[in-house]
Design a protein around this motif. Structure first.
Motif, PDB file in Angstrom:
ATOM      1  N   ARG A 234      -4.976  -9.447   5.978  1.00  0.00           N
ATOM      2  CA  ARG A 234      -3.864 -10.370   6.197  1.00  0.00           C
ATOM      3  C   ARG A 234      -2.866  -9.804   7.217  1.00  0.00           C
TER       4      ARG A 234
ATOM      5  N   ASN B  61      -5.780  -4.189   4.922  1.00  0.00           N
ATOM      6  CA  ASN B  61      -5.581  -5.558   4.452  1.00  0.00           C
ATOM      7  C   ASN B  61      -5.755  -6.513   5.626  1.00  0.00           C
TER       8      ASN B  61
ATOM      9  N   ASP C  41      -8.944  -8.090   1.094  1.00  0.00           N
ATOM     10  CA  ASP C  41      -8.157  -9.312   1.229  1.00  0.00           C
ATOM     11  C   ASP C  41      -7.343  -9.513  -0.048  1.00  0.00           C
ATOM     12  N   ASP C  42      -6.121 -10.004   0.104  1.00  0.00           N
ATOM     13  CA  ASP C  42      -5.243 -10.190  -1.054  1.00  0.00           C
ATOM     14  C   ASP C  42      -5.909 -11.005  -2.156  1.00  0.00           C
TER      15      ASP C  42
END
Length: 294
Positions: A279, A277, A214-215
């Motif tokens: 997101r 990722n 995750d960012d």
């Protein structure tokens, strides 16, 4: 199979998966003729080796060129093609709740299981944390996939991680060459993790590692890290007050080193690694990943 109202497999997901294919890059074992190579010998598309002719062999499989050179009869053997047995291993530990990774991982697991079933391959599911929460052996029937998808919906998040130990147990339990698809945030001891993954390779299984990131955990970015915060270990409950601005540079370097270690370890162990990722929408991630593999 018909797609009902599953929480983690929407009709649009099923439509997209129906246009994709998941191939094994190593030999596998199975019983249904399909698209994958088997270690068993037969008479199909791809040449493997010769053996001496014995009475009863079909004359059409004789290699007349070899006969012309050696004046001896040899039969051409080919690799049989067969179905793929795959076990999806979903990390169900508490750390997977960060960034909604567990929900994301369930969607990936559901889509991959459906994809395998549509191409007449066998999909199993193993959800693990400190224990085994789901243990479904590979299957492909509509009833089996329905049970797998329903199991994902009732799965309760665990606490601590025992991923390496569970992978060792899985390697010992699987007797046929298979594909193991690991979905995890990989917050475990990397030395122990790679010993477990190498155990799978030693047993001739193919492993694909889907690493969920995750960012926010990559660089402590986002509004939630704009001021002093209290961080909590989701598995142990340990808390620590920090100012993200003070630690962001050193933290980012450690994360980059961790990711590099994972990529290098997978490469050295001949394991397929994909950083994902969370997101990015899971359906786009799967389409892009499978197209790259193809």
């Amino acid at each position: 199979m018909a797609v009902h109202r599953y929480k983690y497999l929407a009709p649009t997901d099923a439509a997209k998966m129906g246009r994709l294919e998941l191939f094994a890059r190593q030999v596998v074992e199975g019983v249904i003729t399909g698209m994958h190579k088997s270690p068993h010998r037969g008479f199909s598309a791809e040449f493997s080796e010769h053996r001496n002719y014995v009475p009863g062999d079909e004359m059409r499989h004789l290699d007349w060129r070899v006969y012309g050179r050696s004046d001896r009869f040899y039969v051409k053997l080919f690799e049989q093609e067969t179905n793929l047995r795959a076990t999806i291993v979903l990390d169900n530990s508490a750390s997977m709740r960060f960034g909604n990774k567990l929900e994301y991982g369930r969607h990936l697991a559901a889509c991959l299981a459906y994809l395998l079933a549509t191409q007449q391959d066998l999909a199993g599911l193993c959800a693990v944390d400190e224990s085994v929460r789901i243990d479904l052996p590979p299957g492909s029937s509509s009833a089996h996939i329905d049970r797998l998808l329903r199991s994902l919906e009732t799965l309760e998040p665990g606490t601590t991680t025992e991923l390496p130990r569970q992978l060792h147990a899985l390697a010992e339990k699987m007797h046929r060459r298979s594909m193991v698809i690991l979905i995890s945030d990989l917050w475990v001891d990397t030395d122990e993790l790679f010993r477990a993954l190498q155990h799978l390779r030693y047993r001739k299984h193919q492993a694909i590692v889907l690493h969920l990131v995750d960012d926010a955990e990559l660089n402590l970015g986002g509004a939630e890290f704009a001021k002093q915060v209290t961080l909590e270990d989701m598995e142990t409950g340990e808390k620590m007050a920090v100012d993200p601005a003070d630690i962001r540079e050193s933290y980012t370097k450690q994360i980059e080193a961790h990711l590099a270690s994972l990529r290098r370890g997978c490469n050295d162990s001949e394991l397929e690694y994909h950083a994902i990722n969370v997101r990015i929408p899971y359906d786009k991630t799967l389409v892009d990943m499978l197209n790259r593999r193809g």
